[in-house]
Design an enzyme around this catalytic site. Structure first.
Site, PDB file in Angstrom:
ATOM      1  N   PRO A   1     -30.720 -25.874  17.296  1.00  0.00           N
ATOM      2  CA  PRO A   1     -30.403 -27.152  17.098  1.00  0.00           C
ATOM      3  C   PRO A   1     -31.323 -27.891  16.071  1.00  0.00           C
ATOM      4  O   PRO A   1     -32.487 -28.232  16.335  1.00  0.00           O
ATOM      5  CB  PRO A   1     -29.850 -27.914  17.876  1.00  0.00           C
ATOM      6  CG  PRO A   1     -31.060 -27.455  19.236  1.00  0.00           C
ATOM      7  CD  PRO A   1     -31.388 -26.249  18.617  1.00  0.00           C
ATOM      8  N   GLU A   2     -30.764 -28.492  14.929  1.00  0.00           N
ATOM      9  CA  GLU A   2     -31.388 -29.206  14.183  1.00  0.00           C
ATOM     10  C   GLU A   2     -30.758 -30.835  14.200  1.00  0.00           C
ATOM     11  O   GLU A   2     -29.915 -30.739  15.035  1.00  0.00           O
ATOM     12  CB  GLU A   2     -31.491 -28.850  12.443  1.00  0.00           C
ATOM     13  CG  GLU A   2     -31.973 -27.551  12.586  1.00  0.00           C
ATOM     14  CD  GLU A   2     -32.153 -26.979  11.045  1.00  0.00           C
ATOM     15  OE1 GLU A   2     -32.430 -27.730  10.253  1.00  0.00           O
ATOM     16  OE2 GLU A   2     -31.937 -25.657  10.775  1.00  0.00           O
TER      17      GLU A   2
ATOM     18  N   LYS B   1     -35.179 -34.381  16.692  1.00  0.00           N
ATOM     19  CA  LYS B   1     -34.375 -33.207  17.307  1.00  0.00           C
ATOM     20  C   LYS B   1     -34.264 -33.378  18.799  1.00  0.00           C
ATOM     21  O   LYS B   1     -34.096 -32.568  19.557  1.00  0.00           O
ATOM     22  CB  LYS B   1     -34.877 -31.930  16.979  1.00  0.00           C
ATOM     23  CG  LYS B   1     -34.933 -31.636  15.424  1.00  0.00           C
ATOM     24  CD  LYS B   1     -35.683 -30.168  15.220  1.00  0.00           C
ATOM     25  CE  LYS B   1     -35.754 -30.102  13.977  1.00  0.00           C
ATOM     26  NZ  LYS B   1     -36.662 -29.014  13.443  1.00  0.00           N
TER      27      LYS B   1
ATOM     28  N   ARG C   1     -41.306 -18.339   8.456  1.00  0.00           N
ATOM     29  CA  ARG C   1     -39.735 -18.534   8.419  1.00  0.00           C
ATOM     30  C   ARG C   1     -39.074 -17.998   7.334  1.00  0.00           C
ATOM     31  O   ARG C   1     -39.320 -18.110   6.361  1.00  0.00           O
ATOM     32  CB  ARG C   1     -39.275 -20.152   8.653  1.00  0.00           C
ATOM     33  CG  ARG C   1     -40.442 -21.145   9.379  1.00  0.00           C
ATOM     34  CD  ARG C   1     -40.082 -20.811  11.102  1.00  0.00           C
ATOM     35  NE  ARG C   1     -38.753 -20.826  11.501  1.00  0.00           N
ATOM     36  CZ  ARG C   1     -38.069 -21.689  11.769  1.00  0.00           C
ATOM     37  NH1 ARG C   1     -38.648 -23.045  11.811  1.00  0.00           N
ATOM     38  NH2 ARG C   1     -37.118 -21.659  12.293  1.00  0.00           N
TER      39      ARG C   1
END
Length: 293
Positions: free
Chosen positions: A2-3, A59, A283
């Site tokens: 989740p962001e 977050k 990433r």
DNA sequence: ATACCGACCTGTCAGC
DNA sequence: TGCTGACAGGTCGGTA
């Protein structure tokens, strides 16, 4: 997983469903990885307290709690011991406290009925006065649970609140690639891999561009793009990729709006050239080489 | 200061 | 039907 938009969606759902409820008892599994505070301190801080509201900071999901904590665990000696452990961190003594939950990559916080099957990788169950249960589930255990005495501050600024001036100030002069800077939670909090890629696409900036090489005007565009992307994603309930669901078990729909993320090799929706993927700071980073400079 | 890498974990999926 | 490797929304600490 989740962001910011996903955490915002989950926090809103939790606030709607459990604000006003009281935590009666807490069960914590034996895996230590998800715990940032000792299990005894978490239990002693949560038990007996009322959930005032649930909100988001970066977050993190933040449960604001109030009331005297009253641990029912063990006898008087055990109770004194957990109280001592808690007071060492100045937690659990006052009337207010905060429960901080970071979902990591695969964490979920769901409201269940006691009869609901207990999912694999359930690490915490909080029984509520209403009879329902709050459960924390996290297969990869990158999530983190902790308790605070109040005024929790994860650092960084909120992307949806930051002014353009302040936004520019955060990044100006940095030699780091702009995407790395966007992912740095000590600067801007809440932007993760998906929304960094999507924001940079909308702003027409390549992920590897040094922050120092970005013009004032481009920063203005990026500031707008970040806020636009996050707002649209929140409106659609976040991005559901593989297993993400909100507090009500509903999926989000922003993944249908992704213009570059996870679209390697597919045509750019603006110019038609193939979306490229490179690895930056470990990433996956997706961009259109023609639209982004 | 910055940047790259592995580590932390489990699960899934593509390819052989 | 397996096995192997790559990859996944995040962060942290070590090392150059």
């Amino acid at each position: 997983m989740p962001e910011l938009p996903e955490v915002e969606t989950i926090a809103r759902g939790l606030d709607k469903r459990v604000a006003g409820d009281t935590i009666e008892s807490v069960w914590i599994g034996s895996r230590k990885q998800p715990l940032k505070s000792p299990a005894g301190v978490i239990a002693a801080t949560l038990e007996g307290r009322r959930i005032v509201r649930v909100h988001r900071a970066g977050k993190h999901i933040v449960f604001d709690l109030e009331g005297e904590a009253q641990s029912k665990r063990g006898g008087r000696a055990a109770r004194r011991k957990t109280r001592q452990a808690a007071s060492l961190q100045n937690i659990g003594e006052g009337r207010t406290a905060q429960w901080i939950v970071h979902l990591g990559m695969t964490g979920r916080m769901v409201v269940c009925e006691p009869a609901d099957e207990i999912a694999k990788h359930t690490h915490l169950i909080a029984k509520l006065a209403s009879g329902r249960e709050l459960r924390f589930i996290d297969p990869r255990m990158f999530g983190k649970l902790s308790v605070h005495d109040g005024g929790f501050d994860p650092g960084g600024v909120e992307p949806l609140e930051v002014t353009e001036e302040k936004f520019v100030e955060l990044f100006r002069g940095r030699k780091t690639p702009i995407k790395s800077a966007l992912l740095n939670q000590k600067l801007l909090r809440g932007v993760g891999n998906i929304y960094a890629d999507e924001s940079l696409f909308r702003a027409g900036i390549r992920p590897r561009r040094r922050a120092a090489a970005i013009t004032r005007q481009q920063f203005g565009k990026l500031h707008g793009a970040v806020r636009e992307v996050l707002r649209e994603a929140i409106t659609l309930g976040g991005s559901s990729i593989s297993d993400y669901v909100d507090a009500d078990g509903e999926e989000g729909f922003f993944q249908l709006q992704h213009r570059v993320y996870a679209r390697e090799g597919e045509p750019c929706l603006v110019c038609g050239s193939a979306i490229r993927r490179v690895v930056l700071a470990g990433r996956s980073s997706h961009f259109c080489a023609k639209c982004q400079k």
